[in-house]
Design a protein around this motif. Structure first.
Motif, mmCIF file in Angstrom:
data_model
loop_
_atom_site.group_PDB
_atom_site.id
_atom_site.type_symbol
_atom_site.label_atom_id
_atom_site.label_comp_id
_atom_site.label_asym_id
_atom_site.label_seq_id
_atom_site.Cartn_x
_atom_site.Cartn_y
_atom_site.Cartn_z
ATOM 1 N N HIS A 37 -55.980 53.349 81.352
ATOM 2 C CA HIS A 37 -54.978 52.351 81.718
ATOM 3 C C HIS A 37 -53.965 52.197 80.579
ATOM 4 O O HIS A 37 -54.333 51.823 79.453
ATOM 5 N N ARG A 100 -51.987 37.490 78.573
ATOM 6 C CA ARG A 100 -52.540 37.403 79.936
ATOM 7 C C ARG A 100 -54.040 37.109 79.875
ATOM 8 O O ARG A 100 -54.545 36.278 80.617
ATOM 9 N N ARG A 132 -59.595 43.215 82.519
ATOM 10 C CA ARG A 132 -60.580 42.326 83.130
ATOM 11 C C ARG A 132 -62.019 42.832 82.974
ATOM 12 O O ARG A 132 -62.933 42.005 82.850
ATOM 13 N N LYS A 252 -68.720 51.201 86.162
ATOM 14 C CA LYS A 252 -68.535 51.128 87.612
ATOM 15 C C LYS A 252 -69.482 52.123 88.250
ATOM 16 O O LYS A 252 -69.963 53.046 87.595
HETATM 17 P P1 AMP Z 1 -56.849 44.936 84.776
HETATM 18 O O1 AMP Z 1 -56.171 46.236 84.449
HETATM 19 O O2 AMP Z 1 -57.173 44.147 83.570
HETATM 20 O O3 AMP Z 1 -56.117 44.141 85.818
HETATM 21 O O4 AMP Z 1 -58.272 45.314 85.400
HETATM 22 C C1 AMP Z 1 -58.345 46.218 86.449
HETATM 23 C C2 AMP Z 1 -59.562 47.080 86.274
HETATM 24 O O5 AMP Z 1 -60.686 46.412 86.783
HETATM 25 C C3 AMP Z 1 -59.467 48.416 87.005
HETATM 26 O O6 AMP Z 1 -59.737 49.455 86.119
HETATM 27 C C4 AMP Z 1 -60.576 48.390 87.974
HETATM 28 O O7 AMP Z 1 -61.195 49.644 88.029
HETATM 29 C C5 AMP Z 1 -61.521 47.369 87.398
HETATM 30 N N1 AMP Z 1 -62.325 46.771 88.466
HETATM 31 C C6 AMP Z 1 -61.909 46.261 89.632
HETATM 32 N N2 AMP Z 1 -62.955 45.828 90.369
HETATM 33 C C7 AMP Z 1 -64.071 46.092 89.637
HETATM 34 C C8 AMP Z 1 -65.478 45.903 89.847
HETATM 35 N N3 AMP Z 1 -65.935 45.326 90.966
HETATM 36 N N4 AMP Z 1 -66.337 46.289 88.888
HETATM 37 C C9 AMP Z 1 -65.873 46.855 87.747
HETATM 38 N N5 AMP Z 1 -64.559 47.069 87.496
HETATM 39 C C10 AMP Z 1 -63.676 46.695 88.434
#
Ligand code: AMP
Ligand code: ZN
Ligand code: FE
Ligand code: FE
Length: 281
Positions: A37, A100, A132, A252
């Motif tokens: 990311h 954020r 997150r 994940k």
């Molecule tokens: P952010 O970039 O901080 O908004 O976080 C998004 C990230 O959270 C993405 O990489 C998703 O793959 C991850 N994400 C979304 N849902 C889940 C989940 N249920 N378990 C683990 N990671 C997740």
């Protein structure tokens, strides 16, 4: 086996870039993209793990927001990492992820959940793009939830009252920046409805006008019907079709190469970059 979307400890994956390439080798992947990311920090380490059986595609997954505030992830592959404009976009995104995160922590605290920014930082590997999942790990550590999955389900998903967005380019801006740096743009999991609001089929026309090269069709967050629609859109708009794992290590459930891209599709995609940038030893 071709897997064009994976993460490392340079964002929210749990394998180091070196371990990612070793894992791909052990799985039998022959073409692997590293797509953290908003970061290219893992590229150089990943290259050091290469073996003749595998080629490496350098990339990043750029977090975008449409003018309607819908979250879109754009995979940039095969772009020139020395390009200053794209590195600036990535750096801006990483920077705004800190305030954020502070806001999300404050919202959780205001509801009596015992968590601090320091707790999140303790779960974020040095130099990683904070996201997150690191907050989820901190909540697990504090015993608030049992897993990353539960944290997203109950507290951190896009529809949650604790969710805050960060400043991000629009998908069209991201596509333009990727192209200006010589790379190709593939929209990641566009119909992953379980993540929140998704873009409409019409939006694709705008993205194609900006030069979108491909659509990630086979991804675990898209069901059979969503994939069918996306395949039709791709065929109609003459876009490359990809499939990928979105592997995050143990962060994940996604297993390396659980979805893959057909060789002919990959060849068509690679041919659209302005130079041959696949890394081989
Ligand atoms: P952010 O970039 O901080 O908004 O976080 C998004 C990230 O959270 C993405 O990489 C998703 O793959 C991850 N994400 C979304 N849902 C889940 C989940 N249920 N378990 C683990 N990671 C997740
Ligand atoms: Zn991620
Ligand atoms: Fe994504
Ligand atoms: Fe991803």
């Amino acid at each position: 086996m071709i897997d064009l979307h994976t993460h490392t400890t340079c964002s929210d994956g749990t394998d180091s870039p070196f371990a990612l390439v070793k894992k791909a080798l052990a799985t039998g992947v022959t073409t692997l993209a590293i797509t953290d990311h908003d970061s290219t920090a893992g590229w150089s380490e990943a290259i050091t793990a290469l073996q003749p059986q595998i080629e490496l595609v350098l990339g990043a997954e750029i977090s975008c927001l449409t003018s309607d505030g819908i979250s879109v992830h754009m995979l940039g592959l095969l772009f020139d990492g020395e390009n200053a404009a794209i590195q600036q976009i990535l750096a801006d995104s990483r920077d705004t992820r800190i305030p954020r995160m502070r806001k999300m922590v404050e919202l959780l605290r205001a509801d009596g959940i015992d968590i601090s920014l320091a707790d999140v930082q303790a779960q974020t590997p040095a130099g990683a793009t904070v996201g997150r999942p690191h907050l989820a790990d901190a909540l697990v550590r504090k015993g608030v939830v049992a897993s990353r999955d539960e944290a997203f389900l109950n507290l951190l998903n896009n529809e949650s009252k604790y969710y805050v967005t960060h400043a991000a380019p629009t998908p069209v801006e991201a596509i333009r920046a990727i192209h200006a740096a010589g790379g190709v743009a593939v929209i990641a999991h566009p119909f992953a409805s379980r993540r929140g609001q998704i873009i409409t089929s019409e939006t694709f026309a705008d993205l194609v006008a900006a030069g979108l090269n491909g659509i990630e069709v086979d991804h675990r967050d898209q069901n059979a019907e969503e994939r069918k629609t996306l395949r039709e859109i791709a065929q109609e708009l003459n876009l490359v079709i990809t499939g990928s794992s979105d592997y995050h290590g143990t962060g994940k459930l996604n297993a390396m190469a659980e979805n893959t891209t057909l060789a002919a599709q990959w060849e068509a995609l690679e041919a659209q970059a302005d130079a041959r940038r696949v890394v081989r030893v």
